[in-house]
Design an enzyme around this catalytic site. Structure first.
Site, PDB file in Angstrom:
ATOM      1  N   ARG A 243     -11.082  -0.324  14.745  1.00  0.00           N
ATOM      2  CA  ARG A 243     -10.922   0.529  13.573  1.00  0.00           C
ATOM      3  C   ARG A 243     -11.843   0.027  12.463  1.00  0.00           C
ATOM      4  O   ARG A 243     -12.720   0.733  12.012  1.00  0.00           O
ATOM      5  CB  ARG A 243      -9.446   0.502  13.150  1.00  0.00           C
ATOM      6  CG  ARG A 243      -9.081   1.500  12.111  1.00  0.00           C
ATOM      7  CD  ARG A 243      -7.582   1.545  11.879  1.00  0.00           C
ATOM      8  NE  ARG A 243      -7.082   0.364  11.163  1.00  0.00           N
ATOM      9  CZ  ARG A 243      -5.839   0.252  10.706  1.00  0.00           C
ATOM     10  NH1 ARG A 243      -4.971   1.225  10.900  1.00  0.00           N
ATOM     11  NH2 ARG A 243      -5.445  -0.835  10.067  1.00  0.00           N
TER      12      ARG A 243
ATOM     13  N   TYR B 294      11.125  31.640   5.272  1.00  0.00           N
ATOM     14  CA  TYR B 294       9.795  32.248   5.417  1.00  0.00           C
ATOM     15  C   TYR B 294       9.508  32.617   6.861  1.00  0.00           C
ATOM     16  O   TYR B 294       9.860  31.878   7.778  1.00  0.00           O
ATOM     17  CB  TYR B 294       8.721  31.275   4.935  1.00  0.00           C
ATOM     18  CG  TYR B 294       8.632  31.165   3.427  1.00  0.00           C
ATOM     19  CD1 TYR B 294       8.539  32.313   2.630  1.00  0.00           C
ATOM     20  CD2 TYR B 294       8.628  29.924   2.805  1.00  0.00           C
ATOM     21  CE1 TYR B 294       8.445  32.201   1.241  1.00  0.00           C
ATOM     22  CE2 TYR B 294       8.534  29.812   1.433  1.00  0.00           C
ATOM     23  CZ  TYR B 294       8.443  30.961   0.652  1.00  0.00           C
ATOM     24  OH  TYR B 294       8.351  30.857  -0.707  1.00  0.00           O
TER      25      TYR B 294
ATOM     26  N   LYS C  52       0.843  -1.209   0.000  1.00  0.00           N
ATOM     27  CA  LYS C  52       0.000   0.000   0.000  1.00  0.00           C
ATOM     28  C   LYS C  52       0.873   1.252   0.000  1.00  0.00           C
ATOM     29  O   LYS C  52       2.069   1.181   0.297  1.00  0.00           O
ATOM     30  CB  LYS C  52      -0.897  -0.018   1.233  1.00  0.00           C
ATOM     31  CG  LYS C  52      -0.153   0.062   2.568  1.00  0.00           C
ATOM     32  CD  LYS C  52      -1.080  -0.176   3.756  1.00  0.00           C
ATOM     33  CE  LYS C  52      -0.326  -0.165   5.075  1.00  0.00           C
ATOM     34  NZ  LYS C  52      -1.212  -0.548   6.209  1.00  0.00           N
TER      35      LYS C  52
ATOM     36  N   MET D 297       8.068  24.686   0.643  1.00  0.00           N
ATOM     37  CA  MET D 297       7.410  23.675  -0.186  1.00  0.00           C
ATOM     38  C   MET D 297       8.435  22.855  -0.976  1.00  0.00           C
ATOM     39  O   MET D 297       8.309  21.633  -1.068  1.00  0.00           O
ATOM     40  CB  MET D 297       6.430  24.342  -1.159  1.00  0.00           C
ATOM     41  CG  MET D 297       5.591  23.343  -1.931  1.00  0.00           C
ATOM     42  SD  MET D 297       4.536  24.086  -3.170  1.00  0.00           S
ATOM     43  CE  MET D 297       3.416  25.045  -2.175  1.00  0.00           C
TER      44      MET D 297
END
Ligand code: PLP
Length: 370
Positions: free
Chosen positions: A136, A264, A38, A313
């Protein structure tokens, strides 16, 4: 290894072979192996990983979404594939690609039966998921009669397996709880098999279940993280070999004067004269903002360089004041020596999260050597 010239994720198949062989060596020969691929094979490349494991003789594959299974089938993967968390909207696609659903609730059971019958399926392979304490997904032990009542009314389904998932197999302090999950699953199995009259495959163990609970191996195990080289504790990490290495290079070096700020929101202020390196990997590549502000680090010339300021980013900046290095030098985020577990834990998370976050835009390079 060839010279690193940009941000890459190297996928080492020889290490995958090693981990598969190691995990298999913990099992009795008759126990089947389901490889969990997965989330792009834990952030690597699901097709590459699945095809390699298929060659090695893995009996089953598991993904979470139907779309992940479709990708494998379209790439030519033939091994049976369990889809761990499908929704009714995916059922036609599952059947079209011969993907096998986890049936985890009465809603899923009735919707799957309806579609299987509409598509005139006979004995379509399905897997019944039981909740033994993770709370779950899955049926409860009390649901057994009702499940079998529904399944006996149709010949569209065949139960290939019964499974459950351990909540804390890596945590030795939770041994009592885990043994309770194993006992409960065993009871559920006996009850189901008693009424069904045949014996589906039973499976409950993830990687740490394989390593810590031989009594939970049953007929098959489901290994994820261990295949990718991490064993949730140092003892096992030493036996396994990380498959993925995230490497980059120093794009540019800056010298900052005391009082100058970096990045930033000016999150970092230099207290003295310092040297910084800008690395082309950021939160869009999978190195989240949680690694910023000295929580995380990279390794340059064998030395730790802490991330300073906020992670951007597309890049991050590290402090290299005490490291002799140049623009163009290799940077390691994690590899066979710099453990993804250590990097993740330095920022308060786990290897699973760091590995699976590496985004598709990072170039994958496959190697098959030690
Ligand atoms: C992800 C997953 C696994 C694999 O767990 P690892 O700890 O990575 O070995 C096994 N079973 C289920 C149901 C899962 O969701």
């Amino acid at each position: 290894m060839s010279k690193v010239e940009e941000t890459i994720l190297e996928i080492n198949l020889a290490n995958l072979t090693h981990n598969y062989t190691y995990l298999r060596s913990k099992l009795s020969p008759e126990v089947k192996f389901m490889a969990v691929v997965k989330a792009s094979g834990y952030g690597s490349d699901a097709v590459v990983i699945a095809k390699h494991l298929e060659k090695l003789g893995v009996e089953y594959l598991a993904v979470v979404y139907a779309s992940e299974g479709v990708t494998l089938r379209q790439a030519g993967v033939q091994t049976p594939i369990l889809v761990l968390h499908p929704q009714p909207v995916n059922f036609s696609l599952l059947i079209e690609y011969r993907l096998e659903p986890s049936i985890y609730s009465f809603r899923i059971l009735s919707e799957f039966v309806a579609i299987a019958e509409r598509k005139q399926q006979k004995e379509y392979p399905v897997h019944i998921k039981f909740n033994t304490g993770l709370n779950r997904l899955g049926f409860l032990k009390n649901d057994v009669d009702h499940i079998l009542e529904k399944i006996k009314k149709t010949n569209s389904l065949r139960i290939v397996s019964l499974f459950s998932h351990l909540a804390a197999s890596e945590d030795h302090q939770e041994k009592e709880f885990t043994l309770g999950q194993i006992r409960l699953f065993k009871k559920i199995g006996e009850e189901m098999i008693g009424i069904l009259g045949y014996r589906p495959i039973m499976h409950q163990s993830n990687t740490s279940g394989i390593l810590n609970y031989p009594e939970a191996h049953f007929d098959m195990v489901r290994a994820g993280i261990g295949l990718y080289g991490y064993g949730n504790e140092a003892k096992y990490d030493n036996e396994l070999k990380p498959v993925a290495s995230l490497k980059s290079i120093i794009s540019q070096i800056h010298r900052l004067e005391p009082g100058e700020t970096l990045g930033y929101n000016r999150a970092f202020t230099a207290s003295g004269c310092i040297k910084t390196a800008t690395i082309p990997v950021g939160h869009a590549d999978g190195i989240g903002r949680l690694y910023g502000n000295k929580k995380g680090f990279v390794v340059i010339q064998g030395k730790k360089a802490f991330i300073i300021g906020n992670v951007c980013m597309d890049m991050l900046m590290v402090d290299i004041t005490d490291i002799a290095c140049n623009e163009g030098d290799e940077v390691v985020v994690f590899d066979e020596n710099i453990s993804a577990t250590d990097v993740a834990e330095s920022a308060g998370t786990i290897s699973y999260e760091l590995l699976t976050a590496i985004s598709p835009r990072v170039k994958r390079i496959v190697v098959d050597k030690n």
